[in-house]
Motif scaffolding. Structure first.
Motif, PDB file in Angstrom:
ATOM      1  N   GLY A  47       0.872  -0.967   0.196  1.00 40.27           N
ATOM      2  CA  GLY A  47      -0.272   0.033   0.044  1.00 40.27           C
ATOM      3  C   GLY A  47       0.880   1.126  -0.110  1.00 40.27           C
ATOM      4  O   GLY A  47       1.870   1.336   0.459  1.00 40.27           O
ATOM      5  N   ARG A  48       0.424   2.203  -0.650  1.00 39.21           N
ATOM      6  CA  ARG A  48       1.094   3.428  -0.779  1.00 39.21           C
ATOM      7  C   ARG A  48       1.211   4.206   0.568  1.00 39.21           C
ATOM      8  O   ARG A  48       2.470   4.748   0.896  1.00 39.21           O
ATOM      9  CB  ARG A  48       0.465   4.478  -1.797  1.00 39.21           C
ATOM     10  N   ASP A  49       0.185   4.186   1.284  1.00 37.63           N
ATOM     11  CA  ASP A  49       0.145   4.730   2.483  1.00 37.63           C
ATOM     12  C   ASP A  49       1.424   4.084   3.496  1.00 37.63           C
ATOM     13  O   ASP A  49       2.061   4.976   4.113  1.00 37.63           O
ATOM     14  CB  ASP A  49      -1.178   4.975   3.410  1.00 37.63           C
ATOM     15  N   THR A  50       1.266   2.956   3.813  1.00 37.88           N
ATOM     16  CA  THR A  50       2.195   2.427   4.680  1.00 37.88           C
ATOM     17  C   THR A  50       3.749   2.618   4.203  1.00 37.88           C
ATOM     18  O   THR A  50       4.510   2.814   5.096  1.00 37.88           O
ATOM     19  CB  THR A  50       1.695   1.003   5.093  1.00 37.88           C
ATOM     20  N   ASP A  51       3.912   2.441   2.769  1.00 41.56           N
ATOM     21  CA  ASP A  51       5.447   2.645   2.449  1.00 41.56           C
ATOM     22  C   ASP A  51       5.636   4.013   2.580  1.00 41.56           C
ATOM     23  O   ASP A  51       6.818   4.147   2.835  1.00 41.56           O
ATOM     24  CB  ASP A  51       5.274   2.410   0.908  1.00 41.56           C
ATOM     25  N   ARG A  52       4.783   4.913   2.573  1.00 41.62           N
ATOM     26  CA  ARG A  52       5.205   6.523   2.802  1.00 41.62           C
ATOM     27  C   ARG A  52       5.270   6.591   4.065  1.00 41.62           C
ATOM     28  O   ARG A  52       6.458   7.545   4.377  1.00 41.62           O
ATOM     29  CB  ARG A  52       3.847   7.272   2.261  1.00 41.62           C
ATOM     30  N   PHE A  53       4.670   5.879   5.070  1.00 36.33           N
ATOM     31  CA  PHE A  53       5.165   6.204   6.629  1.00 36.33           C
ATOM     32  C   PHE A  53       6.315   5.551   6.838  1.00 36.33           C
ATOM     33  O   PHE A  53       7.216   6.120   7.594  1.00 36.33           O
ATOM     34  CB  PHE A  53       4.051   5.378   7.551  1.00 36.33           C
ATOM     35  N   ILE A  54       6.803   4.491   6.060  1.00 40.57           N
ATOM     36  CA  ILE A  54       8.183   3.813   6.283  1.00 40.57           C
ATOM     37  C   ILE A  54       9.326   4.915   5.614  1.00 40.57           C
ATOM     38  O   ILE A  54      10.155   4.999   6.333  1.00 40.57           O
ATOM     39  CB  ILE A  54       8.326   2.515   5.816  1.00 40.57           C
ATOM     40  N   SER A  55       8.978   5.293   4.716  1.00 46.84           N
ATOM     41  CA  SER A  55      10.101   6.293   3.924  1.00 46.84           C
ATOM     42  C   SER A  55      10.075   7.504   4.764  1.00 46.84           C
ATOM     43  O   SER A  55      11.252   8.145   4.636  1.00 46.84           O
ATOM     44  CB  SER A  55       9.335   6.632   2.555  1.00 46.84           C
ATOM     45  N   ARG A  56       9.316   8.087   5.340  1.00 53.06           N
ATOM     46  CA  ARG A  56       9.221   9.171   6.408  1.00 53.06           C
ATOM     47  C   ARG A  56      10.119   8.938   7.817  1.00 53.06           C
ATOM     48  O   ARG A  56      10.103   9.624   8.331  1.00 53.06           O
ATOM     49  CB  ARG A  56       7.810   9.830   6.582  1.00 53.06           C
ATOM     50  N   LYS A  57      10.474   7.588   7.692  1.00 55.55           N
ATOM     51  CA  LYS A  57      11.315   7.081   8.736  1.00 55.55           C
ATOM     52  C   LYS A  57      10.604   6.893  10.441  1.00 55.55           C
ATOM     53  O   LYS A  57      11.108   7.079  11.387  1.00 55.55           O
ATOM     54  CB  LYS A  57      12.402   7.956   9.206  1.00 55.55           C
ATOM     55  N   ASP A  59       9.260   4.885  13.347  1.00 54.97           N
ATOM     56  CA  ASP A  59       9.884   3.894  13.994  1.00 54.97           C
ATOM     57  C   ASP A  59       9.119   2.475  13.937  1.00 54.97           C
ATOM     58  O   ASP A  59       9.778   1.418  13.921  1.00 54.97           O
ATOM     59  CB  ASP A  59      10.095   4.296  15.441  1.00 54.97           C
ATOM     60  N   CYS A  60       7.853   2.513  13.831  1.00 50.94           N
ATOM     61  CA  CYS A  60       7.176   1.215  13.743  1.00 50.94           C
ATOM     62  C   CYS A  60       5.926   1.489  12.883  1.00 50.94           C
ATOM     63  O   CYS A  60       5.348   2.698  13.163  1.00 50.94           O
ATOM     64  CB  CYS A  60       6.704   1.057  15.100  1.00 50.94           C
ATOM     65  N   VAL A  61       5.484   0.871  11.935  1.00 55.97           N
ATOM     66  CA  VAL A  61       4.223   0.772  11.370  1.00 55.97           C
ATOM     67  C   VAL A  61       3.814  -0.532  11.036  1.00 55.97           C
ATOM     68  O   VAL A  61       4.333  -1.424  10.918  1.00 55.97           O
ATOM     69  CB  VAL A  61       4.523   1.317   9.594  1.00 55.97           C
ATOM     70  N   ALA A  62       2.355  -0.579  11.809  1.00 58.29           N
ATOM     71  CA  ALA A  62       1.484  -1.808  11.621  1.00 58.29           C
ATOM     72  C   ALA A  62       0.391  -1.730  10.916  1.00 58.29           C
ATOM     73  O   ALA A  62      -0.415  -0.761  10.442  1.00 58.29           O
ATOM     74  CB  ALA A  62       1.266  -2.124  13.348  1.00 58.29           C
ATOM     75  N   ILE A  71       3.928  -5.997  10.768  1.00 55.52           N
ATOM     76  CA  ILE A  71       4.539  -4.932  11.642  1.00 55.52           C
ATOM     77  C   ILE A  71       6.033  -4.710  10.968  1.00 55.52           C
ATOM     78  O   ILE A  71       6.755  -5.505  10.662  1.00 55.52           O
ATOM     79  CB  ILE A  71       4.654  -5.391  13.086  1.00 55.52           C
ATOM     80  N   TYR A  72       6.452  -3.498  10.817  1.00 57.33           N
ATOM     81  CA  TYR A  72       7.453  -2.922  10.380  1.00 57.33           C
ATOM     82  C   TYR A  72       8.079  -2.200  11.540  1.00 57.33           C
ATOM     83  O   TYR A  72       7.567  -1.251  12.066  1.00 57.33           O
ATOM     84  CB  TYR A  72       7.403  -2.204   9.277  1.00 57.33           C
ATOM     85  N   LYS A  73       9.163  -2.443  11.998  1.00 54.53           N
ATOM     86  CA  LYS A  73       9.816  -2.077  13.010  1.00 54.53           C
ATOM     87  C   LYS A  73      11.483  -1.724  12.719  1.00 54.53           C
ATOM     88  O   LYS A  73      12.132  -2.259  12.133  1.00 54.53           O
ATOM     89  CB  LYS A  73       9.912  -3.160  14.308  1.00 54.53           C
TER      90      LYS A  73
END
Length: 182
Positions: A47-57, A59-62, A71-73
């Motif tokens: 998904g575009r949103d979760t990838d965008r949150f990860i690219s913005r650094k 610390d954790c995206v679930a 979960i991306y940590k």
């Protein structure tokens, strides 16, 4: 701890396809399966949103979806530490990590390609079997085969060891080996 087996090889050798088959076979047998993937270029979270949150650094995206969570940590974790967290699964399949120490089946891409031969010269101790194309035929100083035992089972002579050789498309035989021989 369940069975831990690596499916290693160079890019394009068929690691992901084999692991995909093995997951289905183990699940049909009622086993729990975990997969650890080594990805130098990063993983798609979805998904575009979760990838965008990860690219913005972040610390954790679930992400929560129908039957599970992702979960991306953002943290540095070694393979051994991650394996400790996987102890409740019957089978842990590890894709890649060819330089790490754990039992692995090495998928041969071709007929003794230079990068494979250089790797195999130096990282021989953890390889417990080989897989490749049915028509594979390597005749190098330290690796030869496949050859056939008097029972008709294919094997590769690897330095001074005879190790099983599997058609990389025969997930059933590879799964049987993992279940019965490890």
């Amino acid at each position: 701890m369940g069975k831990i087996i690596g499916i290693s090889g160079f890019s394009g050798s068929g690691k992901t396809s084999l692991i995909d088959k093995l997951i289905s076979i183990f699940k049909e047998k009622g086993l729990t399966v975990a997969v650890i993937k080594h990805s130098v270029s990063g993983l798609k979270f979805g998904g575009r949103d979760t990838d965008r949150f990860i690219s913005r650094k972040a610390d954790c995206v679930a992400g929560i979806f129908g039957e599970g969570i992702l979960i991306y940590k953002r943290e540095q974790v070694g393979l051994k530490d991650l394996l400790k967290k996987m102890n409740k699964y019957d089978v842990v399949l590890i894709e890649g990590f060819k330089y790490e120490e754990f039992p692995k089946i090495f998928i041969l891409k071709g007929q003794g390609e230079k990068d494979e031969m250089e790797f195999l010269k130096h990282y021989k101790k953890d390889i417990i079997g080989f897989a490749g194309k049915k028509e594979l035929n390597i005749n190098n100083l330290f690796i030869k085969g496949p050859m056939f035992s008097h029972e008709g089972k294919p094997y590769i002579m690897y330095f001074d060891k005879n190790l099983p050789f599997f058609d990389r498309d025969d997930g059933e035989k590879i799964a049987e080996f993992i279940i019965n021989e490890m």
